[in-house]
Design a protein around this motif. Structure first.
Motif, short mmCIF file in Angstrom:
data_model
loop_
_atom_site.label_atom_id
_atom_site.label_comp_id
_atom_site.label_asym_id
_atom_site.label_seq_id
_atom_site.Cartn_x
_atom_site.Cartn_y
_atom_site.Cartn_z
N THR A 148 -37.79 -7.80 2.12
CA THR A 148 -36.52 -7.21 1.70
C THR A 148 -35.98 -6.32 2.81
OG1 THR A 148 -37.66 -5.35 0.66
CG2 THR A 148 -37.13 -7.24 -0.73
N ALA A 149 -34.64 -6.23 2.88
CA ALA A 149 -34.01 -5.37 3.88
C ALA A 149 -34.25 -3.91 3.52
CB ALA A 149 -32.52 -5.67 3.96
N ASN A 150 -34.04 -3.02 4.49
CA ASN A 150 -34.38 -1.61 4.27
C ASN A 150 -33.25 -0.79 3.67
OD1 ASN A 150 -32.57 -1.22 6.36
ND2 ASN A 150 -34.15 -0.89 7.91
N GLY A 151 -32.11 -1.43 3.33
CA GLY A 151 -31.03 -0.70 2.69
C GLY A 151 -30.01 -0.13 3.65
N ASN A 152 -30.29 -0.15 4.94
CA ASN A 152 -29.34 0.38 5.91
C ASN A 152 -28.24 -0.62 6.24
OD1 ASN A 152 -30.66 2.85 6.21
ND2 ASN A 152 -32.09 2.00 7.70
N ALA A 153 -28.43 -1.88 5.85
CA ALA A 153 -27.45 -2.92 6.13
C ALA A 153 -27.58 -4.00 5.05
CB ALA A 153 -27.68 -3.52 7.52
N PRO A 154 -26.49 -4.71 4.76
CA PRO A 154 -26.52 -5.70 3.68
C PRO A 154 -27.26 -6.98 4.07
CG PRO A 154 -24.38 -5.71 4.74
CD PRO A 154 -25.14 -4.56 5.33
N LEU A 155 -27.70 -7.70 3.03
CA LEU A 155 -28.32 -8.99 3.21
C LEU A 155 -27.23 -10.05 3.19
CD1 LEU A 155 -31.18 -10.28 3.45
CD2 LEU A 155 -31.12 -10.57 0.96
N LEU A 156 -27.16 -10.88 4.23
CA LEU A 156 -26.14 -11.92 4.34
C LEU A 156 -26.75 -13.24 3.86
CD1 LEU A 156 -24.74 -10.95 7.86
CD2 LEU A 156 -24.06 -10.10 5.62
N ILE A 157 -26.17 -13.81 2.82
CA ILE A 157 -26.77 -14.97 2.15
C ILE A 157 -25.86 -16.18 2.25
CG2 ILE A 157 -27.61 -15.84 -0.08
CD1 ILE A 157 -28.36 -12.98 -0.80
N ASN A 158 -26.49 -17.33 2.53
CA ASN A 158 -25.83 -18.65 2.58
C ASN A 158 -24.84 -18.79 3.73
OD1 ASN A 158 -27.22 -19.49 0.26
ND2 ASN A 158 -25.62 -18.72 -1.11
N PHE A 159 -24.96 -18.00 4.75
CA PHE A 159 -24.10 -18.16 5.94
C PHE A 159 -24.71 -19.25 6.81
CE2 PHE A 159 -22.52 -14.15 4.49
CZ PHE A 159 -21.21 -14.08 4.95
N SER A 178 -21.21 4.54 6.51
CA SER A 178 -21.19 5.05 5.14
C SER A 178 -20.73 3.98 4.15
CB SER A 178 -20.28 6.27 5.05
OG SER A 178 -18.96 5.95 5.46
N ILE A 179 -19.78 3.14 4.55
CA ILE A 179 -19.32 2.06 3.68
C ILE A 179 -20.27 0.88 3.72
CG2 ILE A 179 -17.46 0.39 3.30
CD1 ILE A 179 -15.47 2.44 4.18
N VAL A 221 -10.88 0.48 1.21
CA VAL A 221 -10.29 1.14 0.03
C VAL A 221 -11.31 1.26 -1.10
CG1 VAL A 221 -8.02 0.22 0.63
CG2 VAL A 221 -9.46 -1.04 -0.99
N TYR A 222 -12.47 0.64 -0.95
CA TYR A 222 -13.44 0.60 -2.06
C TYR A 222 -13.84 1.99 -2.55
CZ TYR A 222 -17.51 -0.62 -4.83
OH TYR A 222 -18.41 -0.75 -5.87
N PRO A 223 -14.25 2.92 -1.68
CA PRO A 223 -14.67 4.24 -2.19
C PRO A 223 -13.58 4.96 -2.97
CG PRO A 223 -15.38 3.94 0.09
CD PRO A 223 -14.44 2.82 -0.22
N SER A 224 -12.34 4.88 -2.52
CA SER A 224 -11.27 5.60 -3.21
C SER A 224 -10.96 4.96 -4.56
CB SER A 224 -10.00 5.62 -2.34
OG SER A 224 -9.54 4.31 -2.08
N ILE A 225 -11.04 3.63 -4.64
CA ILE A 225 -10.78 2.95 -5.92
C ILE A 225 -11.88 3.26 -6.92
CG2 ILE A 225 -10.64 0.70 -7.05
CD1 ILE A 225 -9.17 -0.36 -4.64
N VAL A 226 -13.13 3.15 -6.48
CA VAL A 226 -14.26 3.38 -7.38
C VAL A 226 -14.29 4.83 -7.87
CG1 VAL A 226 -16.78 3.44 -7.49
CG2 VAL A 226 -15.63 1.52 -6.40
N SER A 227 -13.87 5.76 -7.04
CA SER A 227 -13.90 7.17 -7.43
C SER A 227 -12.96 7.47 -8.59
CB SER A 227 -13.52 8.06 -6.23
OG SER A 227 -12.18 7.83 -5.84
#
Length: 263
Positions: A148-159, A178-179, A221-227
């Motif tokens: 499993t990845a360490n959480g510092n970066a996303p897992l890229l699947i099916n590329f 941060s995003i 825009v994700y953080p501002s929308i989710v907030s």
């Protein structure tokens, strides 16, 4: 009238001679010091004392010291003043994980390499291991990590197509860390009329339906929308032409949404 003290030239001669002698001695000492300094430099340059004995490498985490030394082909015993710094930089930079190299001589016999690596932006999963994906799209297949990845970066699947992986990596490189840390997985979901379609699984339980094109700008825009949303409710954020949030109607519909995207 007060009588002036008069010193005859005969009385001053011994003092003048002594001063001249001191100046001559200082001048001789200076020249002798310069001579021995130059002699020491010549001896150092012509002797094994100026041969490279130590090669230190800092700043590398993806590439081992051994790989770097093999790439630069700098053997211990090479005269430190004949070391080709530009050649070392070019050879080391041929590794896709290395972005920049600074080479310094540290007398008497050490060469220091300060490496700046290409930024890690994600992971890909192969077999039972994950492999780092760099900001230039290169996958470090020789450096497997845990399952499993360490959480510092996303897992890229099916590329499965390298072109789209490189485009995705480029977009992730433009994201603030941060995003990027908010993203758990990115699934490539090519459609007949949109090969750039992707689905994101966020660490907060939401999904994001988007596209690789201009992804870095749109996901910002994700953080501002989710907030502005109820933290107890989850859903899917669409960031195509516009940006709007669609709440999951129920746990059953959420599961169906995830299942439909995974198929």
């Amino acid at each position: 009238m007060r009588k002036k003290n008069v010193v005859s030239i005969e009385d001053r001669i011994p003092t003048l001679k002594q001063e001249r002698k001191k100046k001559a001695n200082r001048r001789l000492l200076f020249y002798v010091s310069i001579f021995f300094l130059l002699l020491s430099v010549i001896v150092y340059l012509q002797s094994p004392l100026s041969d490279v004995r130590t090669i230190t490498i800092t700043g590398n985490s993806f590439v081992s010291d051994k790989r770097v030394k093999e790439a630069i082909d700098l053997s211990e015993g090479t005269n430190i003043w004949t070391v080709d710094k530009n050649g070392i930089i070019q050879a080391a930079s041929s590794n896709p994980a290395i972005k920049d190299v600074d080479v310094e001589r540290q007398l008497p016999w050490t060469i220091e390499l300060h490496i700046t690596e290409t930024e890690l932006v994600g992971y890909v999963h192969k077999n039972d291991d994950v492999y780092p994906v760099l900001g230039n799209g290169n996958v470090l297949t020789e450096r497997p990590e845990s399952s499993t990845a360490n959480g510092n970066a996303p897992l890229l699947i099916n590329f499965s197509e390298k072109t789209y992986l490189k485009d995705m990596a480029k977009e992730l490189r433009s994201l603030p860390v941060s995003i990027r840390k908010l993203i758990s997985e990115i699934h490539w979901k090519p459609e007949k009329d949109n090969k750039h379609n992707i689905l994101l699984y966020m660490n907060d339980g939401n999904l994001v339906d988007g596209t690789i094109r201009h992804f870095a700008d749109k996901i910002s825009v994700y953080p501002s929308i989710v907030s502005q949303l109820d933290p107890d409710k989850e859903g899917i954020l669409h960031i195509g032409v516009g940006a709007y949030f669609e709440e999951f109607e129920s746990k059953e519909s959420e599961a169906g949404e995830r299942s439909s995207h995974d198929n």
